[in-house]
Design a protein around this motif. Structure first.
Motif, PDB file in Angstrom:
ATOM      1  N   LEU A  58     -10.817 139.731  41.225  1.00  0.00           N
ATOM      2  CA  LEU A  58      -9.868 140.680  40.655  1.00  0.00           C
ATOM      3  C   LEU A  58      -8.986 139.865  39.729  1.00  0.00           C
ATOM      4  N   TYR A  59      -9.115 140.087  38.451  1.00  0.00           N
ATOM      5  CA  TYR A  59      -8.442 139.278  37.432  1.00  0.00           C
ATOM      6  C   TYR A  59      -7.440 140.173  36.715  1.00  0.00           C
ATOM      7  N   ILE A  60      -6.175 139.987  36.984  1.00  0.00           N
ATOM      8  CA  ILE A  60      -5.116 140.830  36.433  1.00  0.00           C
ATOM      9  C   ILE A  60      -4.464 140.094  35.276  1.00  0.00           C
ATOM     10  N   THR A  61      -4.392 140.756  34.112  1.00  0.00           N
ATOM     11  CA  THR A  61      -3.835 140.080  32.950  1.00  0.00           C
ATOM     12  C   THR A  61      -3.416 141.065  31.874  1.00  0.00           C
ATOM     13  N   THR A  62      -2.590 140.599  30.981  1.00  0.00           N
ATOM     14  CA  THR A  62      -2.280 141.321  29.748  1.00  0.00           C
ATOM     15  C   THR A  62      -2.816 140.538  28.545  1.00  0.00           C
ATOM     16  N   ASP A  63      -3.507 139.440  28.815  1.00  0.00           N
ATOM     17  CA  ASP A  63      -4.042 138.556  27.779  1.00  0.00           C
ATOM     18  C   ASP A  63      -5.440 139.010  27.360  1.00  0.00           C
ATOM     19  N   LEU A  64      -5.548 139.599  26.179  1.00  0.00           N
ATOM     20  CA  LEU A  64      -6.822 140.132  25.705  1.00  0.00           C
ATOM     21  C   LEU A  64      -7.889 139.055  25.543  1.00  0.00           C
ATOM     22  N   HIS A  65      -7.490 137.872  25.079  1.00  0.00           N
ATOM     23  CA  HIS A  65      -8.483 136.811  24.873  1.00  0.00           C
ATOM     24  C   HIS A  65      -9.144 136.410  26.183  1.00  0.00           C
ATOM     25  N   SER A  66      -8.350 136.111  27.205  1.00  0.00           N
ATOM     26  CA  SER A  66      -8.951 135.668  28.465  1.00  0.00           C
ATOM     27  C   SER A  66      -9.772 136.783  29.095  1.00  0.00           C
ATOM     28  N   LEU A  67      -9.333 138.026  28.955  1.00  0.00           N
ATOM     29  CA  LEU A  67     -10.099 139.131  29.510  1.00  0.00           C
ATOM     30  C   LEU A  67     -11.432 139.286  28.783  1.00  0.00           C
ATOM     31  N   SER A  68     -11.425 139.103  27.460  1.00  0.00           N
ATOM     32  CA  SER A  68     -12.679 139.218  26.712  1.00  0.00           C
ATOM     33  C   SER A  68     -13.655 138.108  27.099  1.00  0.00           C
ATOM     34  N   VAL A  69     -13.147 136.923  27.412  1.00  0.00           N
ATOM     35  CA  VAL A  69     -14.004 135.828  27.877  1.00  0.00           C
ATOM     36  C   VAL A  69     -14.593 136.169  29.239  1.00  0.00           C
ATOM     37  N   MET A  70     -13.785 136.780  30.100  1.00  0.00           N
ATOM     38  CA  MET A  70     -14.229 137.100  31.450  1.00  0.00           C
ATOM     39  C   MET A  70     -15.169 138.303  31.497  1.00  0.00           C
ATOM     40  N   CYS A  71     -15.068 139.229  30.569  1.00  0.00           N
ATOM     41  CA  CYS A  71     -15.894 140.450  30.565  1.00  0.00           C
ATOM     42  C   CYS A  71     -17.234 140.169  29.921  1.00  0.00           C
ATOM     43  N   SER A  72     -18.113 139.573  30.652  1.00  0.00           N
ATOM     44  CA  SER A  72     -19.389 139.182  30.056  1.00  0.00           C
ATOM     45  C   SER A  72     -20.577 139.756  30.793  1.00  0.00           C
ATOM     46  N   ASP A  73     -20.342 140.473  31.848  1.00  0.00           N
ATOM     47  CA  ASP A  73     -21.428 140.918  32.704  1.00  0.00           C
ATOM     48  C   ASP A  73     -21.420 142.432  32.808  1.00  0.00           C
ATOM     49  N   SER A  74     -22.589 143.013  32.900  1.00  0.00           N
ATOM     50  CA  SER A  74     -22.679 144.470  33.014  1.00  0.00           C
ATOM     51  C   SER A  74     -22.103 144.983  34.320  1.00  0.00           C
ATOM     52  N   LYS A  75     -21.908 144.110  35.308  1.00  0.00           N
ATOM     53  CA  LYS A  75     -21.321 144.520  36.580  1.00  0.00           C
ATOM     54  C   LYS A  75     -19.798 144.527  36.532  1.00  0.00           C
ATOM     55  N   ASP A  76     -19.221 143.989  35.484  1.00  0.00           N
ATOM     56  CA  ASP A  76     -17.766 143.946  35.361  1.00  0.00           C
ATOM     57  C   ASP A  76     -17.218 145.341  35.085  1.00  0.00           C
ATOM     58  N   GLN A  77     -16.065 145.606  35.631  1.00  0.00           N
ATOM     59  CA  GLN A  77     -15.347 146.846  35.372  1.00  0.00           C
ATOM     60  C   GLN A  77     -13.945 146.481  34.922  1.00  0.00           C
ATOM     61  N   VAL A  78     -13.445 147.150  33.905  1.00  0.00           N
ATOM     62  CA  VAL A  78     -12.087 146.926  33.434  1.00  0.00           C
ATOM     63  C   VAL A  78     -11.287 148.179  33.755  1.00  0.00           C
ATOM     64  N   LEU A  79     -10.201 147.998  34.478  1.00  0.00           N
ATOM     65  CA  LEU A  79      -9.296 149.094  34.806  1.00  0.00           C
ATOM     66  C   LEU A  79      -8.049 148.913  33.967  1.00  0.00           C
ATOM     67  N   TYR A  80      -7.639 149.951  33.281  1.00  0.00           N
ATOM     68  CA  TYR A  80      -6.423 149.900  32.471  1.00  0.00           C
ATOM     69  C   TYR A  80      -5.319 150.586  33.256  1.00  0.00           C
ATOM     70  N   MET A  81      -4.170 149.916  33.348  1.00  0.00           N
ATOM     71  CA  MET A  81      -3.053 150.468  34.101  1.00  0.00           C
ATOM     72  C   MET A  81      -1.837 150.619  33.204  1.00  0.00           C
ATOM     73  N   HIS A  82      -1.087 151.652  33.475  1.00  0.00           N
ATOM     74  CA  HIS A  82       0.183 151.870  32.783  1.00  0.00           C
ATOM     75  C   HIS A  82       1.175 152.388  33.819  1.00  0.00           C
ATOM     76  N   GLU A  83       2.272 151.673  33.972  1.00  0.00           N
ATOM     77  CA  GLU A  83       3.317 152.025  34.932  1.00  0.00           C
ATOM     78  C   GLU A  83       2.751 152.258  36.337  1.00  0.00           C
ATOM     79  N   GLY A  84       1.835 151.371  36.744  1.00  0.00           N
ATOM     80  CA  GLY A  84       1.305 151.409  38.099  1.00  0.00           C
ATOM     81  C   GLY A  84       0.190 152.402  38.341  1.00  0.00           C
ATOM     82  N   THR A  85      -0.254 153.089  37.307  1.00  0.00           N
ATOM     83  CA  THR A  85      -1.306 154.090  37.454  1.00  0.00           C
ATOM     84  C   THR A  85      -2.521 153.684  36.626  1.00  0.00           C
ATOM     85  N   ILE A  86      -3.706 153.795  37.209  1.00  0.00           N
ATOM     86  CA  ILE A  86      -4.928 153.515  36.460  1.00  0.00           C
ATOM     87  C   ILE A  86      -5.135 154.642  35.460  1.00  0.00           C
ATOM     88  N   THR A  87      -5.191 154.284  34.192  1.00  0.00           N
ATOM     89  CA  THR A  87      -5.342 155.282  33.133  1.00  0.00           C
ATOM     90  C   THR A  87      -6.765 155.375  32.610  1.00  0.00           C
TER      91      THR A  87
END
Length: 108
Positions: A58-87
């Protein structure tokens, strides 16, 4: 060198390396690269990418570069949150979204 003699960045790197060296089934990483220089960020991300093939991450970040490096696999899921809610939940990085992003990588 003793830990108390290390700078804040050096201590942070030691904590990161210690966690990556431990063979835990799940890693929860919140703003992992904060305070590290670019070279150390690249090294840590490389180690983490290798590690996520055998560990749930579980990799929590606001850094787009590091997230783009980490998102390399089809099994990865990206959850976007705003004010504590998954959007949004996506299998890829959406650069139009703002706020906190959580990479969920579960492979084992």
């Amino acid at each position: 060198m003793l830990l108390r003699e290390c700078s804040g960045g050096q201590k942070h790197l030691i904590y990161i390396l210690r966690e990556l060296a431990a063979e835990r089934p799940i890693l929860l990483l919140d703003e992992l690269l904060c305070g590290l220089d670019t070279e150390r960020q690249a090294r840590v991300l490389g180690m983490l990418r290798e590690r996520k093939s055998r560990t749930a991450v579980l990799y929590i970040t606001t850094d787009l570069h590091s997230l783009s490096v980490m998102c390399s696999d089809s099994k990865d899921q990206v959850l976007y949150m705003h004010e504590g809610t998954i959007t949004e939940r996506s299998a890829s990085l959406n650069l139009q979204q703002l706020g906190c992003m959580v990479l969920v990588s579960i492979e084992n």
